[in-house]
Structures are given as C-alpha cells and as structure tokens.
Design a protein around this motif. Structure first.
Motif, PDB file in Angstrom:
ATOM      1  N   ILE A   8      25.134  67.319  20.723  1.00  0.00           N
ATOM      2  CA  ILE A   8      25.311  67.391  22.171  1.00  0.00           C
ATOM      3  C   ILE A   8      26.191  66.237  22.660  1.00  0.00           C
ATOM      4  O   ILE A   8      27.006  66.398  23.571  1.00  0.00           O
ATOM      5  N   GLY A   9      26.043  65.071  22.028  1.00  0.00           N
ATOM      6  CA  GLY A   9      26.898  63.944  22.386  1.00  0.00           C
ATOM      7  C   GLY A   9      28.358  64.228  22.120  1.00  0.00           C
ATOM      8  O   GLY A   9      29.247  63.757  22.849  1.00  0.00           O
ATOM      9  N   ALA A  10      28.647  65.004  21.073  1.00  0.00           N
ATOM     10  CA  ALA A  10      30.031  65.366  20.775  1.00  0.00           C
ATOM     11  C   ALA A  10      30.594  66.301  21.841  1.00  0.00           C
ATOM     12  O   ALA A  10      31.793  66.250  22.143  1.00  0.00           O
ATOM     13  N   ASN A  11      29.737  67.166  22.391  1.00  0.00           N
ATOM     14  CA  ASN A  11      30.184  67.995  23.524  1.00  0.00           C
ATOM     15  C   ASN A  11      30.652  67.101  24.670  1.00  0.00           C
ATOM     16  O   ASN A  11      31.690  67.346  25.298  1.00  0.00           O
ATOM     17  N   ALA A  12      29.862  66.066  24.958  1.00  0.00           N
ATOM     18  CA  ALA A  12      30.232  65.121  26.012  1.00  0.00           C
ATOM     19  C   ALA A  12      31.490  64.337  25.635  1.00  0.00           C
ATOM     20  O   ALA A  12      32.300  64.008  26.504  1.00  0.00           O
ATOM     21  N   ALA A  13      31.673  64.038  24.345  1.00  0.00           N
ATOM     22  CA  ALA A  13      32.859  63.304  23.905  1.00  0.00           C
ATOM     23  C   ALA A  13      34.126  64.101  24.177  1.00  0.00           C
ATOM     24  O   ALA A  13      35.140  63.545  24.619  1.00  0.00           O
ATOM     25  N   PHE A  14      34.081  65.404  23.911  1.00  0.00           N
ATOM     26  CA  PHE A  14      35.229  66.253  24.257  1.00  0.00           C
ATOM     27  C   PHE A  14      35.552  66.131  25.746  1.00  0.00           C
ATOM     28  O   PHE A  14      36.699  65.928  26.154  1.00  0.00           O
ATOM     29  N   ASP A  15      34.519  66.263  26.573  1.00  0.00           N
ATOM     30  CA  ASP A  15      34.691  66.231  28.022  1.00  0.00           C
ATOM     31  C   ASP A  15      35.211  64.869  28.486  1.00  0.00           C
ATOM     32  O   ASP A  15      36.193  64.782  29.240  1.00  0.00           O
ATOM     33  N   LEU A  16      34.579  63.792  28.048  1.00  0.00           N
ATOM     34  CA  LEU A  16      34.967  62.452  28.489  1.00  0.00           C
ATOM     35  C   LEU A  16      36.373  62.093  28.029  1.00  0.00           C
ATOM     36  O   LEU A  16      37.152  61.475  28.769  1.00  0.00           O
ATOM     37  N   GLY A  17      36.719  62.465  26.796  1.00  0.00           N
ATOM     38  CA  GLY A  17      38.056  62.159  26.306  1.00  0.00           C
ATOM     39  C   GLY A  17      39.131  62.844  27.116  1.00  0.00           C
ATOM     40  O   GLY A  17      40.171  62.250  27.432  1.00  0.00           O
ATOM     41  N   MET A  18      38.891  64.102  27.489  1.00  0.00           N
ATOM     42  CA  MET A  18      39.894  64.853  28.241  1.00  0.00           C
ATOM     43  C   MET A  18      39.953  64.449  29.705  1.00  0.00           C
ATOM     44  O   MET A  18      40.999  64.564  30.343  1.00  0.00           O
ATOM     45  N   SER A  19      38.826  63.971  30.261  1.00  0.00           N
ATOM     46  CA  SER A  19      38.796  63.612  31.678  1.00  0.00           C
ATOM     47  C   SER A  19      39.079  62.134  31.935  1.00  0.00           C
ATOM     48  O   SER A  19      39.399  61.766  33.068  1.00  0.00           O
ATOM     49  N   HIS A  20      38.985  61.286  30.895  1.00  0.00           N
ATOM     50  CA  HIS A  20      39.287  59.855  31.047  1.00  0.00           C
ATOM     51  C   HIS A  20      40.094  59.361  29.837  1.00  0.00           C
ATOM     52  O   HIS A  20      39.659  58.463  29.110  1.00  0.00           O
ATOM     53  N   PRO A  21      41.284  59.917  29.608  1.00  0.00           N
ATOM     54  CA  PRO A  21      42.043  59.583  28.397  1.00  0.00           C
ATOM     55  C   PRO A  21      42.528  58.145  28.340  1.00  0.00           C
ATOM     56  O   PRO A  21      42.810  57.632  27.258  1.00  0.00           O
ATOM     57  N   ASP A  22      42.619  57.480  29.490  1.00  0.00           N
ATOM     58  CA  ASP A  22      43.116  56.103  29.508  1.00  0.00           C
ATOM     59  C   ASP A  22      42.099  55.106  28.965  1.00  0.00           C
ATOM     60  O   ASP A  22      42.444  53.957  28.687  1.00  0.00           O
ATOM     61  N   MET A  23      40.850  55.514  28.762  1.00  0.00           N
ATOM     62  CA  MET A  23      39.794  54.582  28.373  1.00  0.00           C
ATOM     63  C   MET A  23      39.635  54.424  26.863  1.00  0.00           C
ATOM     64  O   MET A  23      39.020  53.460  26.415  1.00  0.00           O
ATOM     65  N   PHE A  24      40.179  55.356  26.076  1.00  0.00           N
ATOM     66  CA  PHE A  24      39.856  55.387  24.653  1.00  0.00           C
ATOM     67  C   PHE A  24      41.107  55.356  23.778  1.00  0.00           C
ATOM     68  O   PHE A  24      42.151  55.889  24.144  1.00  0.00           O
ATOM     69  N   ALA A  25      40.941  54.760  22.599  1.00  0.00           N
ATOM     70  CA  ALA A  25      42.005  54.778  21.596  1.00  0.00           C
ATOM     71  C   ALA A  25      41.946  56.035  20.751  1.00  0.00           C
ATOM     72  O   ALA A  25      42.911  56.377  20.063  1.00  0.00           O
ATOM     73  N   GLY A  26      40.825  56.753  20.787  1.00  0.00           N
ATOM     74  CA  GLY A  26      40.665  57.989  20.046  1.00  0.00           C
ATOM     75  C   GLY A  26      39.262  58.537  20.252  1.00  0.00           C
ATOM     76  O   GLY A  26      38.351  57.804  20.666  1.00  0.00           O
ATOM     77  N   VAL A  27      39.084  59.825  19.958  1.00  0.00           N
ATOM     78  CA  VAL A  27      37.790  60.481  20.149  1.00  0.00           C
ATOM     79  C   VAL A  27      37.404  61.198  18.857  1.00  0.00           C
ATOM     80  O   VAL A  27      38.238  61.873  18.237  1.00  0.00           O
ATOM     81  N   ILE A  28      36.118  61.055  18.472  1.00  0.00           N
ATOM     82  CA  ILE A  28      35.621  61.628  17.221  1.00  0.00           C
ATOM     83  C   ILE A  28      34.397  62.488  17.524  1.00  0.00           C
ATOM     84  O   ILE A  28      33.259  62.004  17.496  1.00  0.00           O
ATOM     85  N   PRO A  29      34.571  63.768  17.834  1.00  0.00           N
ATOM     86  CA  PRO A  29      33.423  64.658  18.028  1.00  0.00           C
ATOM     87  C   PRO A  29      32.981  65.249  16.679  1.00  0.00           C
ATOM     88  O   PRO A  29      33.776  65.818  15.949  1.00  0.00           O
ATOM     89  N   ILE A  30      31.708  65.102  16.362  1.00  0.00           N
ATOM     90  CA  ILE A  30      31.151  65.612  15.106  1.00  0.00           C
ATOM     91  C   ILE A  30      30.126  66.697  15.435  1.00  0.00           C
ATOM     92  O   ILE A  30      29.131  66.441  16.112  1.00  0.00           O
ATOM     93  N   ALA A  31      30.393  67.912  14.975  1.00  0.00           N
ATOM     94  CA  ALA A  31      29.521  69.064  15.221  1.00  0.00           C
ATOM     95  C   ALA A  31      29.320  69.297  16.713  1.00  0.00           C
ATOM     96  O   ALA A  31      28.204  69.522  17.185  1.00  0.00           O
ATOM     97  N   GLY A  32      30.422  69.236  17.463  1.00  0.00           N
ATOM     98  CA  GLY A  32      30.355  69.474  18.903  1.00  0.00           C
ATOM     99  C   GLY A  32      31.276  70.596  19.332  1.00  0.00           C
ATOM    100  O   GLY A  32      31.984  71.190  18.512  1.00  0.00           O
ATOM    101  N   TYR A  33      31.273  70.876  20.642  1.00  0.00           N
ATOM    102  CA  TYR A  33      32.056  71.978  21.187  1.00  0.00           C
ATOM    103  C   TYR A  33      32.870  71.541  22.392  1.00  0.00           C
ATOM    104  O   TYR A  33      32.371  70.851  23.278  1.00  0.00           O
ATOM    105  N   ALA A  34      34.128  71.952  22.415  1.00  0.00           N
ATOM    106  CA  ALA A  34      34.996  71.723  23.572  1.00  0.00           C
ATOM    107  C   ALA A  34      34.832  72.889  24.528  1.00  0.00           C
ATOM    108  O   ALA A  34      35.613  73.840  24.531  1.00  0.00           O
ATOM    109  N   ASP A  35      33.789  72.826  25.338  1.00  0.00           N
ATOM    110  CA  ASP A  35      33.417  73.971  26.177  1.00  0.00           C
ATOM    111  C   ASP A  35      33.476  73.574  27.650  1.00  0.00           C
ATOM    112  O   ASP A  35      33.805  72.439  27.993  1.00  0.00           O
ATOM    113  N   LYS A  36      33.150  74.502  28.543  1.00  0.00           N
ATOM    114  CA  LYS A  36      33.055  74.310  29.986  1.00  0.00           C
ATOM    115  C   LYS A  36      34.332  73.697  30.563  1.00  0.00           C
ATOM    116  O   LYS A  36      35.369  74.342  30.585  1.00  0.00           O
TER     117      LYS A  36
END
Length: 242
Positions: free
Chosen positions: A9-37
């Motif tokens: 479930i945290g990886a689902n949030a990682a997809f969302d946070l990475g796409m909505s706040h791209p300036d904050m991270f050097a990279g995103v690692i979702p493991i067993a998550g979904y890029a949904d909603k």
C-alpha cells in the motif's frame, strides 16, 4: 538526496507522491504497488523523475491492468524507468533486490530547476512545482477530486487544472518567464542556478505581461523558503507575486 521507497500500500502512495511532488525526490522505488487513481492523470507530471519498479509475475491483484496502462504510458514517454518482474513470485518484499536498488540510487541525483514545467493538478495540496506556486484554485477542481476519490461519482467527468510554465532565455539582455494556469494567484521563485540575476527578468502570466525588472536576493525570502520546505540543496533567493 531523498529517495522514496515503499512496499505494498505504501508503494501505491509512492507512485502518487512521486507524480504529484516530483521536485522533492531524486527517485522513486515502488515495490509491489500500483499506479492507480490519480496516476491516471499524473503519469506525465514528472518526466525527469527516475523510477525503479519491482513486482512479481503472480501478483495479480485487481488493479494490475490499470498499473500496466500507466507504466506503458510512462515508457512511451521515454521516462527514466527500470521495471523488474520476478517470475513465479507473488506479493512479497523482494529483499534480494536491495543491493541493486542501492547501486541504482548511487547513479541518480535530484533534477533541479527545469526550464519547462507542464503538469495536471487535481488537489489543492499540489500547489508547488519547482519554482512556481499557485493559490486560489477553481471551484471545478473540488468536483474533479471527488470524482476520483468517491466510486459513486465515477461517471462524473474529471477535469484537471493544467499548469504550464517555461523560461525563455535566448535574449542576451532579458529572460522571460511564461506562466499559465486556472489559479487566481501565482508566486515565482528565482535563484542564480535558474536565471542570471544580471539580466532583466520579464514575467508573462496568462498572456499578460506582469513584470519587467532586475532581481536581487532577499534574506527574508530565503529564510522563509527554508522554513517552509526545509530544502537546503535547492534554495531560492527571491520571489515575485502576481
């Protein structure tokens, strides 16, 4: 450098946070998550953000079809993306991937100060992208957010607000910033890494020229920006409000 890594479930949030706040991270690692909603509308909000995505072949949860659609879109856009699929595995942590993940992180740094920004926004909390901040969102945004969050309203049309901003600095004596969005107010932040303070700065907001002046650093802006964002690696020296 800050990397966002989550599982399940945290990886689902990682997809969302990475796409909505791209300036904050050097990279995103979702493991067993979904890029949904929200990712359905946000998948191209972060063209420079690196992704390292891990899942198992037998992890066939209901959202997987949606996940495939969004990942295919990201790949077609040529985004920096590594996709790892473990054959014969289902939903798990994939600890055996950990050393490769650290090697991958060593190779990436956060993308700073893009000269062109184009994003879709569906939530008022997403009001800052790199050097542009927005305030006063249109009322239609609330209805679109509800249509994404509430399954009972999925028939309602979702209309994200588009922010477009770019810097044109080809003129030897002047740099021009163009900004357009449906927001009522805009704040533009500047630093010497983004633009030469020795040249005059022009700003055009929604087709109307709003400023033409030389910039100077302001300690109050720097301190307030540090207080709000806590970002010592990408400070902004001054700002203009419209």
């Amino acid at each position: 450098m800050v990397f966002l890594a989550c599982q399940g479930i945290g990886a689902n949030a990682a997809f969302d946070l990475g796409m909505s706040h791209p300036d904050m991270f050097a990279g995103v690692i979702p493991i067993a998550g979904y890029a949904d909603k929200y990712c359905k509308w946000y998948f191209d909000n972060a063209p420079e953000l690196p992704w390292y995505i891990v899942r198992g072949e037998l992890d066939l949860r209901p959202s997987w079809e949606t996940n495939l659609i969004n990942l295919n879109r990201m790949m077609r856009l040529g985004q920096d993306l590594i996709y790892v699929e473990y054959i014969g595995h289902g939903y798990e942590s994939y600890y055996s991937e950990i050393h490769k993940l650290f090697d991958w992180m060593e190779l990436h740094r956060r993308f700073k100060h893009p000269k062109e920004i184009e994003v879709d926004v569906l939530r008022p909390s997403e009001n800052r992208f790199y050097w542009v901040q927005m305030e006063g969102f249109p009322e239609t945004l609330e209805a679109s957010q509800l249509a994404v969050d509430d399954p009972a309203t999925h028939g309602r049309r979702v209309r994200p607000m588009r922010l477009k901003a770019n810097l044109t600095d080809g003129h030897p004596d002047r740099a021009t910033f163009y900004v357009s969005s449906g927001a009522d107010r805009h704040v533009l932040y500047f630093s010497p890494e983004l633009v030469d303070f020795d040249r005059k700065i022009s700003v055009v907001v929604n087709g109307r020229r709003r400023a033409s002046e030389f910039l100077a650093g302001r300690i109050d802006v720097m301190l307030e920006d540090l207080r709000v964002r806590g970002d010592r690696q990408m400070p902004y020296w001054t700002k203009l409000e419209f």
